[in-house]
Design an enzyme around this catalytic site. Structure first.
Site, PDB file in Angstrom:
ATOM      1  N   LYS A  96     -39.237 -53.468 -93.193  1.00  0.00           N
ATOM      2  CA  LYS A  96     -40.268 -52.707 -92.477  1.00  0.00           C
ATOM      3  C   LYS A  96     -40.442 -51.287 -93.010  1.00  0.00           C
ATOM      4  O   LYS A  96     -41.534 -50.737 -92.947  1.00  0.00           O
ATOM      5  CB  LYS A  96     -39.976 -52.674 -90.982  1.00  0.00           C
ATOM      6  CG  LYS A  96     -40.317 -53.987 -90.277  1.00  0.00           C
ATOM      7  CD  LYS A  96     -40.351 -53.832 -88.772  1.00  0.00           C
ATOM      8  CE  LYS A  96     -40.800 -55.109 -88.094  1.00  0.00           C
ATOM      9  NZ  LYS A  96     -39.748 -56.165 -88.156  1.00  0.00           N
ATOM     10  N   GLU A 118     -46.400 -48.587 -81.273  1.00  0.00           N
ATOM     11  CA  GLU A 118     -45.721 -49.280 -80.197  1.00  0.00           C
ATOM     12  C   GLU A 118     -44.545 -50.014 -80.820  1.00  0.00           C
ATOM     13  O   GLU A 118     -44.489 -50.222 -82.030  1.00  0.00           O
ATOM     14  CB  GLU A 118     -46.664 -50.302 -79.537  1.00  0.00           C
ATOM     15  CG  GLU A 118     -46.743 -51.648 -80.233  1.00  0.00           C
ATOM     16  CD  GLU A 118     -47.384 -51.596 -81.614  1.00  0.00           C
ATOM     17  OE1 GLU A 118     -48.153 -50.657 -81.890  1.00  0.00           O
ATOM     18  OE2 GLU A 118     -47.101 -52.510 -82.414  1.00  0.00           O
ATOM     19  N   SER A 383     -35.509 -60.922 -95.371  1.00  0.00           N
ATOM     20  CA  SER A 383     -36.250 -59.756 -94.875  1.00  0.00           C
ATOM     21  C   SER A 383     -35.369 -58.691 -94.236  1.00  0.00           C
ATOM     22  O   SER A 383     -35.737 -57.525 -94.202  1.00  0.00           O
ATOM     23  CB  SER A 383     -37.336 -60.202 -93.892  1.00  0.00           C
ATOM     24  OG  SER A 383     -36.791 -61.015 -92.876  1.00  0.00           O
TER      25      SER A 383
HETATM   26  C1  LIG Z   1     -39.991 -57.574 -87.951  1.00  0.00           C
HETATM   27  C2  LIG Z   1     -39.208 -58.494 -88.790  1.00  0.00           C
HETATM   28  C3  LIG Z   1     -39.757 -59.709 -89.283  1.00  0.00           C
HETATM   29  C4  LIG Z   1     -41.119 -60.202 -88.913  1.00  0.00           C
HETATM   30  O1  LIG Z   1     -42.196 -59.392 -89.290  1.00  0.00           O
HETATM   31  P1  LIG Z   1     -43.220 -59.799 -90.450  1.00  0.00           P
HETATM   32  O2  LIG Z   1     -44.324 -58.814 -90.270  1.00  0.00           O
HETATM   33  O3  LIG Z   1     -43.655 -61.213 -90.227  1.00  0.00           O
HETATM   34  O4  LIG Z   1     -42.514 -59.655 -91.730  1.00  0.00           O
HETATM   35  C5  LIG Z   1     -38.993 -60.470 -90.137  1.00  0.00           C
HETATM   36  N1  LIG Z   1     -37.736 -60.123 -90.475  1.00  0.00           N
HETATM   37  C6  LIG Z   1     -37.162 -58.989 -90.026  1.00  0.00           C
HETATM   38  C7  LIG Z   1     -35.770 -58.659 -90.453  1.00  0.00           C
HETATM   39  C8  LIG Z   1     -37.879 -58.123 -89.165  1.00  0.00           C
HETATM   40  O5  LIG Z   1     -37.305 -56.996 -88.723  1.00  0.00           O
END
Ligand SMILES: *Cc1c(COP(=O)(O)O)cnc(C)c1O
Length: 399
Positions: A96, A118, A383
């Protein structure tokens, strides 16, 4: 379809990817969005902005994040080789920050003093508070009372980083009310601040901008994978909530002979309310300022959704995913809570990496696929890291 000029052609000037996207907002917010769009198109091409963002990625975020070959896990399954792109090693522990740093840098170039957003589970709030602290911007994060109670560690992080966490008590006091309150505050105050959306959702230009800022992940990964193995991966996989980590990751491979798979959360099962697999089970509709594929209740409003992964429980996905879905460039499949949790333990115990529960969905699909095939390579976008999921694991597994 030819993807050579894809990023020039999509979205179009009004923010559409085929029939999806646009900016369905009132006149006041439309003016604010137009201002951001104009500024973005100008600033994102300037050498100064590009160089500054590149330096920040390297010196502050710790990019490029590596790719790790999951040797022990792959061998325990068979011949298919699994790899992960390590966004868990990006500063703050997830992808993010890639778009929050871009959005906050844009705010600085536009002469804004404040960023507003938010947050639900608090992940977006923490990433934006981090970016605001880096640039010396004020930061107002709107959060429902219920979420503030549930997410105490993230609330503490935001406060330590100097952000104002503004409690929203209306209605059910969760994410929806926080979105409404944040947009209302922004509409009043847009001359001095910008709204920073947390995924490739919302009105144009956000789906485009957030994709662009996240595409660093895909372009890095493509180059690194070729350097490591001499070839492209056969398949790339990422989890899809709003769709930002996946959109950025997939952007690097659209024009390649690579199979691309997005994984949505099946939660407890196929019944409406038990999952958040909008692209698999939803239909076209407008919500939160954009047209996409969404899960609707009997009145056509956004349906209640559920997933063990709070970052994935959103009733729609970005318009570009709806477009990729319809043209068939990306295949969207599902993984349920249990499969994701099994993958969470597999990666922790066989490779020494504790993944976010969200990322575990993508990994679970890769493991399932690897069992079906007798050769090839699969690259998963990891992610984020799983530290934030410890309370849930402790409560439910009694470790
Ligand atoms: C917020 C989050 C997601 C999901 O958000 P996307 O916008 O779909 O990428 C996925 N993995 C992690 C670790 C997150 O914090």
């Amino acid at each position: 379809m030819d993807f050579n000029n894809y990023f020039k052609e999509y979205p179009d000037i009004n923010g559409y990817f085929g029939k999806y996207g646009g900016a369905f907002v009132n006149d006041e917010l439309k003016n604010a969005m137009d201002e951001i769009t104009k500024a973005y198109f100008k600033i994102c091409k300037s050498r100064k902005f590009i160089d500054e963002l590149r330096r920040i990625r390297k010196e502050f975020q710790g990019r490029p994040t590596p790719i790790t070959h999951l040797e022990r896990l792959s061998n325990s399954i068979g011949n298919v080789q699994l790899y992960v792109k390590r966004e868990d090693l990006n500063h703050t522990g997830a992808h993010k920050l890639n778009h929050c740093m871009g959005e906050a840098l844009l705010a600085k170039y536009m002469g804004k003093k404040k960023v507003i957003a938010e947050t639900g589970a608090g992940q977006h709030g923490v990433a934006l508070a981090t970016a605001a602290a880096y640039f010396g911007l004020e930061c107002d994060i709107y959060m429902g009372s219920v979420d503030i109670k549930k997410q105490a560690p993230n609330v503490a992080r935001m406060k330590i980083l100097g952000a104002n966490v503004i409690e929203v008590k209306e209605g059910l006091a969760t994410l929806k009310e926080a979105v409404d309150a944040a947009f209302a505050a922004y509409a009043k105050d847009y001359k001095d601040c910008i709204y920073c959306i947390g995924s490739v959702v919302g009105p144009h230009p956000f789906p485009m901008m957030v994709r662009d800022f996240q595409s660093v992940v895909g372009f890095e990964a493509r180059e690194q994978f070729i350097e490591m193995t001499g070839e492209l991966p056969d398949t790339v996989v990422a989890c899809v909530g709003g769709g930002s980590n996946s959109a950025g990751f997939f952007a690097g491979f659209l024009n390649d002979p690579v199979e691309i798979v997005g994984i949505e959360p099946l939660g407890r099962g196929k019944k409406l309310g038990d999952h958040a697999a909008s692209l698999n089970y939803g239909s076209e509709g407008v919500m939160h300022g954009f047209n996409s594929i969404m899960l609707k209740d009997e009145n056509g409003d956004p349906a209640p959704v559920y997933s063990v992964a709070s970052g994935l429980d959103y009733p729609s996905s970005g318009p570009e995913h709806a477009f990729w879905h319809d043209i068939g460039r990306v295949k969207y499949d599902v993984i349920d809570d249990k499969q994701a949790l099994d993958a969470f333990f597999e990666l922790s115990r066989k490779q020494g990496i504790i993944p976010a529960i969200e990322s575990s969905h993508a990994l679970a699909y890769a493991i399932k696929r690897a069992k079906e095939l007798d050769h090839g390579s699969i690259l998963v976008n990891l992610s984020g890291r799983g530290d934030k999921d410890m309370d849930y694991i402790l409560e439910n597994y009694g470790i």
